[in-house]
Design an enzyme around this catalytic site. Structure first.
Site, short mmCIF file in Angstrom:
data_model
loop_
_atom_site.label_atom_id
_atom_site.label_comp_id
_atom_site.label_asym_id
_atom_site.label_seq_id
_atom_site.Cartn_x
_atom_site.Cartn_y
_atom_site.Cartn_z
N GLN A 1 -12.99 4.40 3.69
CA GLN A 1 -12.40 3.07 3.49
C GLN A 1 -12.11 2.84 2.00
OE1 GLN A 1 -15.41 3.16 5.84
NE2 GLN A 1 -13.72 3.68 7.15
N GLY B 1 -5.66 8.17 -0.12
CA GLY B 1 -5.44 9.61 -0.29
C GLY B 1 -6.74 10.32 -0.65
N LYS B 2 -7.87 9.74 -0.21
CA LYS B 2 -9.19 10.32 -0.53
C LYS B 2 -9.33 11.73 0.03
CE LYS B 2 -11.06 6.81 1.55
NZ LYS B 2 -9.86 5.99 1.79
N ASP C 1 -7.12 4.35 2.81
CA ASP C 1 -5.93 5.21 2.95
C ASP C 1 -5.26 5.52 1.62
OD1 ASP C 1 -6.35 5.09 5.70
OD2 ASP C 1 -5.04 3.34 5.92
N GLY D 1 -9.68 7.79 8.55
CA GLY D 1 -8.76 8.86 8.91
C GLY D 1 -8.33 9.51 7.62
N HIS D 2 -8.82 10.72 7.36
CA HIS D 2 -8.57 11.38 6.09
C HIS D 2 -7.65 12.58 6.31
CE1 HIS D 2 -12.46 9.58 4.14
NE2 HIS D 2 -11.65 8.67 4.64
P1 GDP Z 1 -7.47 8.51 3.09
O1 GDP Z 1 -7.93 7.69 4.24
O2 GDP Z 1 -7.75 7.86 1.78
O3 GDP Z 1 -7.93 9.93 3.11
O4 GDP Z 1 -5.88 8.54 3.20
P2 GDP Z 1 -5.01 8.81 4.54
O5 GDP Z 1 -5.01 10.25 4.82
O6 GDP Z 1 -5.39 7.87 5.62
O7 GDP Z 1 -3.59 8.30 4.05
C1 GDP Z 1 -2.96 8.82 2.94
C2 GDP Z 1 -1.58 9.36 3.35
O8 GDP Z 1 -0.84 9.65 2.20
C3 GDP Z 1 -1.68 10.65 4.13
O9 GDP Z 1 -0.62 10.70 5.05
C4 GDP Z 1 -1.49 11.71 3.05
O10 GDP Z 1 -0.97 12.94 3.56
C5 GDP Z 1 -0.50 11.03 2.15
N1 GDP Z 1 -0.54 11.38 0.72
C6 GDP Z 1 -1.62 11.60 -0.07
N2 GDP Z 1 -1.22 11.76 -1.35
C7 GDP Z 1 0.12 11.64 -1.37
C8 GDP Z 1 1.11 11.68 -2.41
O11 GDP Z 1 0.82 11.85 -3.59
N3 GDP Z 1 2.41 11.49 -2.01
C9 GDP Z 1 2.77 11.29 -0.71
N4 GDP Z 1 4.06 11.11 -0.42
N5 GDP Z 1 1.86 11.26 0.28
C10 GDP Z 1 0.55 11.40 -0.06
P1 IMO Z 2 -10.02 5.36 5.44
O1 IMO Z 2 -11.35 6.04 5.20
C1 IMO Z 2 -7.78 1.67 6.11
C2 IMO Z 2 -9.85 -1.54 8.22
C3 IMO Z 2 -9.33 -1.89 9.60
C4 IMO Z 2 -9.64 -3.37 9.65
C5 IMO Z 2 -10.96 -3.46 8.91
C6 IMO Z 2 -12.18 -3.50 9.82
O2 IMO Z 2 -9.08 6.16 6.23
O3 IMO Z 2 -9.47 4.87 4.15
P2 IMO Z 2 -13.38 -1.65 11.31
O4 IMO Z 2 -12.86 -0.81 12.43
O5 IMO Z 2 -13.90 -0.84 10.16
O6 IMO Z 2 -14.35 -2.69 11.75
O7 IMO Z 2 -12.09 -2.46 10.78
O8 IMO Z 2 -11.03 -2.31 8.08
N1 IMO Z 2 -10.20 -0.13 8.02
C7 IMO Z 2 -9.46 0.74 7.32
N2 IMO Z 2 -8.25 0.59 6.76
N3 IMO Z 2 -8.44 2.86 6.00
C8 IMO Z 2 -9.66 3.00 6.55
O9 IMO Z 2 -10.42 4.11 6.38
C9 IMO Z 2 -10.21 1.93 7.29
N4 IMO Z 2 -11.36 1.74 7.98
C10 IMO Z 2 -11.35 0.47 8.40
O10 IMO Z 2 -7.95 -1.62 9.71
O11 IMO Z 2 -8.68 -4.08 8.90
MG MG Z 3 -7.21 6.89 6.01
#
Ligand code: GDP
Ligand code: IMO
Ligand code: MG
Length: 425
Positions: free
Chosen positions: A224, A14-15, A12, A39-40
């Site tokens: 991840q 911000g990929k 999470d 979840g991206h």
């Molecule tokens: P990912 O799994 O690495 O793609 O990241 P996620 O989308 O799960 O979580 C990142 C969260 O941070 C999302 O809600 C993005 O919209 C938000 N985000 C990404 N970059 C920034 C930033 O520079 N500032 C803020 N406030 N939010 C950001």
């Molecule tokens: P993105 O791509 C954050 C965490 C789960 C749990 C552990 C194992 O959005 O960055 P699993 O369901 O993979 O067997 O769970 O890994 N986890 C993540 N945490 N971002 C993710 O993906 C994750 N994918 C798995 O919360 O702790």
């Molecule tokens: Mg994510």
């Protein structure tokens, strides 16, 4: 130029946003690991996309997208995403390629994920219950695996499912006292999946190598984060794939020597969802403030994310194991308003200082953090459009991290939108 984007923390980071931005100068975006546990988020103007299986490049209508063999593919979630994008006038026809070798997540994997977590009780891992661990286990075990190529021959798939489900039911009823599942129901669903997915299933390794020969620019999208890597992360509180940069080559059949740049994504602080050690965790008001300001709730499960200070020991480690060249640091805007910020620069293990990250969960649980304290800034960064406009203290904070992790920060996030990322020279 081929680039690979990977998370350097616990996911999470911000990929999705970074991939979406870099996709502008790419021809193909390739997801190579993980599954619908990811979840991206991509936000373009007022439009928000939350993608789980679909590569983040999908939101650009002219981008080719690959789902590599290393992904555990959840057809149900994928078909939902395909429809969601189609409803928003984004078609993937002719530009999406799914590996015939990718393994398929079916209902019994999700059931098993849940049963195993229930059985662990208070020791549970906190998985996403998306069937990830059980599907990768079946891949490694081989005897009960279903791959995308199996959708091409439904008669054989029917037989295979009967055999697999009969075995799974013995395990489910004996070990977990659970209701048996129906092979016929799963097969019915598979018939629908096959009809929807067959046009996209192909030899993606061939597609990628032909693309390389034709001079196509590839962008690899990690899922991840490296601290969740099955081999190099905080085992057993990890996911079941090589979530670090090391997973790229096996996940799509392209060697890392063909990648010009590995870009590691971090948040300006740390977060973690699910159980496991987290040395810089702020289980207090500061952590809550970060959670609320940064909207730190899981994109996949909605769970509140645990928040903490930036852990430069951990990131230095994930940079090292992944051969990461540059850092994209997101969420600098979220840190505005604190008088002081802390960066963990070393750990003390049994009173002895170390800068090398111990990935062993037991050892990591007992470390004490050694912090560098930095002055914060009060300015709202969300309107900043150039690096020079950042307050001095924000620049100093980034410089302090660069000094410890020993590679440059080249992109700074100042908000969630595509437009809220500034380059740093
Ligand atoms: P990912 O799994 O690495 O793609 O990241 P996620 O989308 O799960 O979580 C990142 C969260 O941070 C999302 O809600 C993005 O919209 C938000 N985000 C990404 N970059 C920034 C930033 O520079 N500032 C803020 N406030 N939010 C950001
Ligand atoms: P993105 O791509 C954050 C965490 C789960 C749990 C552990 C194992 O959005 O960055 P699993 O369901 O993979 O067997 O769970 O890994 N986890 C993540 N945490 N971002 C993710 O993906 C994750 N994918 C798995 O919360 O702790
Ligand atoms: Mg994510």
């Amino acid at each position: 130029m081929n680039c690979c984007v990977v998370g350097l923390q616990w996911g999470d980071e911000g990929k999705g946003k970074v991939v979406d931005i870099l996709a502008e100068n790419s021809d193909v975006v390739v997801r190579y690991a993980g599954g619908a546990n990811a979840g991206h988020t991509v936000i373009i103007g007022d439009e928000k996309f939350a993608l789980h299986i679909m590569p983040s490049g999908a939101v650009r209508k002219d981008m080719n997208c690959v789902i590599g063999n290393g992904v555990v593919f959840d057809p149900e979630i994928f078909i939902g995403e395909l429809k969601g994008l189609s409803d928003r006038d984004i078609s993937l026809e002719g530009r999406l390629f799914i590996s015939e070798n990718a393994h398929v997540v079916l209902d019994y994997h999700k059931a098993e994920d849940q049963h195993r977590e229930n059985a662990l009780g208070k020791n549970k891992l906190g998985t996403t219950i998306r069937g990830i661990g059980p599907c990768y286990a079946d891949k490694i075990g081989r005897s009960f695996a279903v791959r995308m190529a199996d959708f091409r021959d439904l008669d054989q798939l029917k037989e295979k499912l009967e055999r697999i489900v009969s075995y799974k039911n013995k395990v489910f009823t004996a070990l977990y006292d659970a209701e048996p599942i129906s092979a016929a129901d799963i097969f019915e669903k598979c018939k629908g999946y096959a009809a929807a997915l067959t046009p996209y299933i192909t030899n993606t390794t061939k597609y990628l190598h032909e693309g390389i020969e034709a001079g196509k620019r590839l962008l690899f999208e990690g899922a991840q984060g490296a601290l969740l890597d099955i081999d190099h992360g905080t085992f057993p509180f990890v996911t079941s794939s090589n979530a670090s940069a090391l997973g790229m080559s096996p996940g799509c059949g392209v060697p890392s020597s063909m990648v010009d740049k590995f870009i590691g994504v971090v948040k300006a602080y740390s977060t973690r969802v699910g159980a496991g050690p987290f040395p810089t965790e702020l289980d207090n008001e500061i952590g809550e403030t970060i959670r609320e300001k940064g909207h730190e709730y899981g994109t996949t499960t909605g769970r509140p994310r645990r928040c903490g200070w930036f852990d430069a020991v951990a990131v230095r480690y994930t940079v090292a194991i992944g051969g990461v060249n540059e850092i994209a640091m997101m969420h600098m805007d979220t840190l505005a308003g604190f008088d002081e910020l802390k960066i963990c620069k070393a750990y003390k293990v049994n009173g002895v200082e170390t800068t090398f990250f111990p990935s062993d969960a037991v050892e990591l649980s007992s470390v004490e953090c050694v912090y560098e304290t930095m002055p914060g800034w009060s300015e709202d960064l969300r309107g900043v459009t150039a690096y020079d406009q950042l307050p001095e203290n924000a620049k100093n904070y980034i410089a302090a991290i660069e000094k410890i992790v020993k590679i440059p920060v080249t992109m700074v996030g100042v908000g969630p939108k595509r437009s809220q990322a500034i380059p740093k020279g």
